[in-house]
Design a protein around this motif. Sequence first.
Motif, PDB file in Angstrom:
ATOM      1  N   UNK A 165      43.977  35.383  -2.389  1.00 43.93           N
ATOM      2  CA  UNK A 165      43.217  36.306  -3.233  1.00 43.93           C
ATOM      3  C   UNK A 165      42.951  37.633  -2.530  1.00 43.93           C
ATOM      4  N   UNK A 166      43.520  37.811  -1.356  1.00 44.11           N
ATOM      5  CA  UNK A 166      43.432  39.096  -0.673  1.00 44.11           C
ATOM      6  C   UNK A 166      42.370  39.211   0.389  1.00 44.11           C
ATOM      7  N   UNK A 167      41.666  38.118   0.702  1.00 44.84           N
ATOM      8  CA  UNK A 167      40.583  38.180   1.680  1.00 44.84           C
ATOM      9  C   UNK A 167      41.137  38.110   3.105  1.00 44.84           C
ATOM     10  N   UNK A 168      40.357  38.653   4.069  1.00 44.22           N
ATOM     11  CA  UNK A 168      40.616  38.398   5.470  1.00 44.22           C
ATOM     12  C   UNK A 168      41.437  39.399   6.245  1.00 44.22           C
ATOM     13  N   UNK A 169      41.812  40.555   5.659  1.00 44.74           N
ATOM     14  CA  UNK A 169      42.509  41.574   6.455  1.00 44.74           C
ATOM     15  C   UNK A 169      41.507  42.224   7.409  1.00 44.74           C
ATOM     16  N   UNK A 170      41.948  42.527   8.627  1.00 43.84           N
ATOM     17  CA  UNK A 170      41.029  43.035   9.646  1.00 43.84           C
ATOM     18  C   UNK A 170      41.761  43.949  10.619  1.00 43.84           C
ATOM     19  N   UNK A 171      40.977  44.707  11.368  1.00 47.86           N
ATOM     20  CA  UNK A 171      41.517  45.580  12.416  1.00 47.86           C
ATOM     21  C   UNK A 171      40.885  45.215  13.746  1.00 47.86           C
ATOM     22  N   UNK A 172      41.691  45.203  14.795  1.00 48.29           N
ATOM     23  CA  UNK A 172      41.226  44.919  16.147  1.00 48.29           C
ATOM     24  C   UNK A 172      40.893  46.222  16.856  1.00 48.29           C
ATOM     25  N   UNK A 173      39.678  46.327  17.338  1.00 45.51           N
ATOM     26  CA  UNK A 173      39.296  47.542  18.058  1.00 45.51           C
ATOM     27  C   UNK A 173      39.819  47.548  19.496  1.00 45.51           C
ATOM     28  N   UNK A 174      40.189  46.379  20.033  1.00 44.29           N
ATOM     29  CA  UNK A 174      40.654  46.268  21.424  1.00 44.29           C
ATOM     30  C   UNK A 174      42.124  45.868  21.482  1.00 44.29           C
TER      31      UNK A 174
END
Length: 359
Positions: A165-174
């Motif tokens: 359903x499109x949940x859970x995309x993320x970006x890593x700051x490190x």
Amino acid sequence: MRTLTPLWTGGVETGRVDRLHETGLLGSMRWWMEVLVRGLGGTACDLSEATCRFDSEGYNRSSANDEPQRLRDAGLCDVCQLFGATGWRRRFRIEVLDDQTRPIWEGNTPLNIRPPDRTRGWFLSPGLMGTFTLRIQGDQVSLGQLAALLLFMERWGNLGARAQLGYGAFALEDREILARIAGWSDISSTVAFQDTNQVHKRLPNLQYFGFFRYRFRPQQSGWWARLPGFERVVARIRPLVESYQTVPLVPVLRNSWRFQSWQREWGDAGRFWGMLGQERIRSKVQISWAYPRDGMWELHGSAWLHAVQAVPVWAMLSNVAHWNQMLGVEGELETFPSGPWQPWSAATVRTFLEQTIHL
């Protein structure tokens, strides 16, 4: 870590996520690790059958074999060696710190996006968005594998549940720090594709996947309001765009692919796109919501092209003209594989994963 689309890890109440639960994060991490390990030619058991149990008598410390092989001899697949199994503790600890996430709307009322030709549509619950820190402690090899895993999940996968359903995309700051320690060491890559066993074909395996990333720059700020099914919920979607910079395009895409483009001879649509009811089947296609990146809007996803005619299905999913038509914009589509779909070899999988680490 920073969310790009809502994050869902479950909670005490059904249909509501109260906070970030480490178990929910671990579940998605293990699922993707199983997919990657099978693709590399390593061993990954069927967790639903609890086939891995550590046999202390079978663990021979004096053996000339390396540690991973000794653990395989003791009854543990490559994934259970890292994530744990009966009689064997997980080789790392995970903890959520400084959780600054919050629900993207108040209450439990789902957002119902119903395209014009659908009677029920899709129901989206209020996941969490914001920033948080994920602390992981373990030995050097385990941390290297987990760093590589998270770099892959950031690029192509998701954290938590409800990826379909499109949940859970993320970006890593490190990302740069993780890239320095990341590696797929101690995972076997010696099994040729032709020798991949039937268990690997029945369970999600990267050798049978396709990945896509679509990027576009709309000409008008309210481009999303005119999409099929959005007209009746514009007032609820506008705060998501303005406050969280995310747009739930998944219903528009899935509706067009499944109900307008799917050909019966390609295979069982329900088993590929997912089914509710007594025989609940998870969709083989995962698509994120749209999120801004580098001055453009972007979304990414994957398809497990198993038990369907993979070549025409992938041709449909990788058709940029179809994407443009569905969303009413002009965009660019990056896909892996970049041409007609064919099963990957273990060597191709390893090259793909190493490239992902060093992007």
